[in-house]
Design a protein around this motif. Sequence first.
Motif, PDB file in Angstrom:
ATOM      1  N   ALA A 185      -0.760  13.050 -49.176  1.00 60.68           N
ATOM      2  CA  ALA A 185      -1.867  12.146 -49.478  1.00 60.68           C
ATOM      3  C   ALA A 185      -1.382  10.710 -49.620  1.00 60.68           C
ATOM      4  N   VAL A 186      -0.255  10.521 -50.317  1.00 59.09           N
ATOM      5  CA  VAL A 186       0.290   9.172 -50.500  1.00 59.09           C
ATOM      6  C   VAL A 186       0.756   8.600 -49.169  1.00 59.09           C
ATOM      7  N   MET A 187       1.389   9.411 -48.343  1.00 62.40           N
ATOM      8  CA  MET A 187       1.856   8.925 -47.052  1.00 62.40           C
ATOM      9  C   MET A 187       0.674   8.556 -46.146  1.00 62.40           C
ATOM     10  N   PHE A 188      -0.389   9.341 -46.206  1.00 69.27           N
ATOM     11  CA  PHE A 188      -1.587   9.017 -45.431  1.00 69.27           C
ATOM     12  C   PHE A 188      -2.147   7.662 -45.857  1.00 69.27           C
ATOM     13  N   CYS A 189      -2.231   7.421 -47.157  1.00 68.29           N
ATOM     14  CA  CYS A 189      -2.747   6.142 -47.659  1.00 68.29           C
ATOM     15  C   CYS A 189      -1.814   4.992 -47.297  1.00 68.29           C
ATOM     16  N   THR A 190      -0.500   5.254 -47.261  1.00 67.50           N
ATOM     17  CA  THR A 190       0.454   4.216 -46.871  1.00 67.50           C
ATOM     18  C   THR A 190       0.264   3.817 -45.420  1.00 67.50           C
ATOM     19  N   VAL A 191       0.124   4.805 -44.536  1.00 67.48           N
ATOM     20  CA  VAL A 191      -0.091   4.512 -43.112  1.00 67.48           C
ATOM     21  C   VAL A 191      -1.393   3.753 -42.915  1.00 67.48           C
ATOM     22  N   LEU A 192      -2.445   4.165 -43.615  1.00 63.55           N
ATOM     23  CA  LEU A 192      -3.735   3.495 -43.493  1.00 63.55           C
ATOM     24  C   LEU A 192      -3.641   2.050 -43.988  1.00 63.55           C
ATOM     25  N   SER A 193      -2.936   1.838 -45.093  1.00 63.34           N
ATOM     26  CA  SER A 193      -2.771   0.482 -45.622  1.00 63.34           C
ATOM     27  C   SER A 193      -1.954  -0.382 -44.675  1.00 63.34           C
ATOM     28  N   THR A 194      -0.962   0.210 -44.022  1.00 59.94           N
ATOM     29  CA  THR A 194      -0.136  -0.540 -43.072  1.00 59.94           C
ATOM     30  C   THR A 194      -0.978  -1.070 -41.920  1.00 59.94           C
ATOM     31  N   VAL A 195      -1.872  -0.237 -41.412  1.00 59.76           N
ATOM     32  CA  VAL A 195      -2.749  -0.676 -40.321  1.00 59.76           C
ATOM     33  C   VAL A 195      -3.698  -1.775 -40.808  1.00 59.76           C
ATOM     34  N   MET A 196      -4.218  -1.616 -42.018  1.00 55.98           N
ATOM     35  CA  MET A 196      -5.196  -2.567 -42.541  1.00 55.98           C
ATOM     36  C   MET A 196      -4.566  -3.899 -42.943  1.00 55.98           C
ATOM     37  N   VAL A 197      -3.249  -3.938 -43.076  1.00 60.57           N
ATOM     38  CA  VAL A 197      -2.570  -5.189 -43.425  1.00 60.57           C
ATOM     39  C   VAL A 197      -2.872  -6.275 -42.400  1.00 60.57           C
ATOM     40  N   PHE A 198      -3.051  -5.899 -41.152  1.00 62.47           N
ATOM     41  CA  PHE A 198      -3.203  -6.866 -40.068  1.00 62.47           C
ATOM     42  C   PHE A 198      -4.652  -7.243 -39.787  1.00 62.47           C
ATOM     43  N   ILE A 199      -5.574  -6.797 -40.657  1.00 60.04           N
ATOM     44  CA  ILE A 199      -6.956  -7.261 -40.551  1.00 60.04           C
ATOM     45  C   ILE A 199      -7.009  -8.723 -40.974  1.00 60.04           C
TER      46      ILE A 199
END
Length: 472
Positions: free
Chosen positions: A196-210
């Motif tokens: 769950a934490v790794m999933f949220c990390t990957v999602l946050s990484t993608v959203m960093v570039f918004i």
Amino acid sequence: MDSALLGEASTDSDFFRRASSPSRIEPITWARVSSDMANFTPPLHFKSADEKLLMDLVLPEAAKEVDAEVHETEDMSACETIFNLSNTMVGGGVLSVPFAFRLISYSAALLLALVVLVTAFTACLIGQSLDAVRHKTDTPPACRDYAWLAEVSFGPWGRRVVGITTAMELWIAAVTFLVMSGNNAKGLLGVNEFHAVMFCTVLSTVMVFIPLRVYAYVSLVSLIALLIASLAFLADLLAMPSWSMPDFVQPQIADLFRAYGLFIFCFAGHPCFPGLHQTMRQTKHWTSCVSLSFSIASCYYVGLGLIAFMALGTDVHPVFTADMRDGWMGRITIAFFAVKIQLTTPVLLRVVIVALQLWPEGGGGSGEPRGEHTVRSLLGSYLPAAVLVVFTGASACFLSQKVAALASLAGALLVNLTSVVLPAVMYARLVWSDKTSKAKLALCALLVAFGLVTAVVGTVLAVQDMSKKAHA
């Protein structure tokens, strides 16, 4: 105030570096939300500080008129300032507030009131510090951020101290929010905590570039998500057949410091306040806006924390959404709290990446040759930021069982410095030569001593808690 120091703080390079920093998200104004494309006028952009300087020399009056026009259209009313202040303070930290009530029982309401009084007072000090140097500097209001205020107070080393402290604070907050997001995702997706934490990390990484301009509007979505989650949570509690209603327990001294760290973690927005203050239409209303905003935040935190503690009792989880009952109302609560936190985490990560000068530069631009060289440049540009994100996610996985100690550490050590100690020190430094109330300066000294004591004791306790859990 030393004019040379003020001049150094207002160079053109500083202007563009601060104005383009991802930490300077534009505040939300009703005009921006309701405007249509027909009334949109693109702002002026300069490719370099030299180009801006050239325009100032050739067309000084035109440049001043443009700056005045943009400043006028972006100024916030008192209501908009209250909205942005409240949105800054009311956030994911609420998930640990019921656990603070578990630590010190109903005494938590009094401690939270003390935290609100202290942080509201230091927020007012930030506004008064900015007013004190308003006529002593040529730095544009848009560039007068928290780091600038530290530089004006103590020189370049003040900027470095604030930069390091703020970066550490935001990084630990990002780790804490990833853990909280993992707890929420675990309940929604039915996976283990690590995944769950790794999933949220990957999602946050993608959203960093918004783009951050988009995030100025996304924050509205996050605030709506928080409102829906809170209402769903209260509805679920009201549907419970019975509440725990725990008895009053005399709190232990150590737990008071732990709860203090959790509470002040919720009020970690002081580095954003100079930007809000400088975009106000009338800064004389700053104190009133702060008072009302902090009152709103305190009512929200006290109300939700107290009701959750009365309903869930002394066994409440450090992230109280983990105690939600099965059912659609409970899932709505978890889902919308997850949305709120997930929309906040990428902004924190982005600011940390920029503060550490790891933000990818160029690499594969339209003017560069394509091929192997471009691939290598892309890898070299993105690799440092990727390493930081991976390290952040790994830290969140390692500390996934220690979210209360982690939030208490961030609050007691780092938020204490940026929200209590530094505002009082900077205010005293800036007004020392003026005719200022001795009682007010004495109160600032008392706040500094209070902040340092709670920081030292709270940090020691948080590290001990982490160590005990690690050996458990």
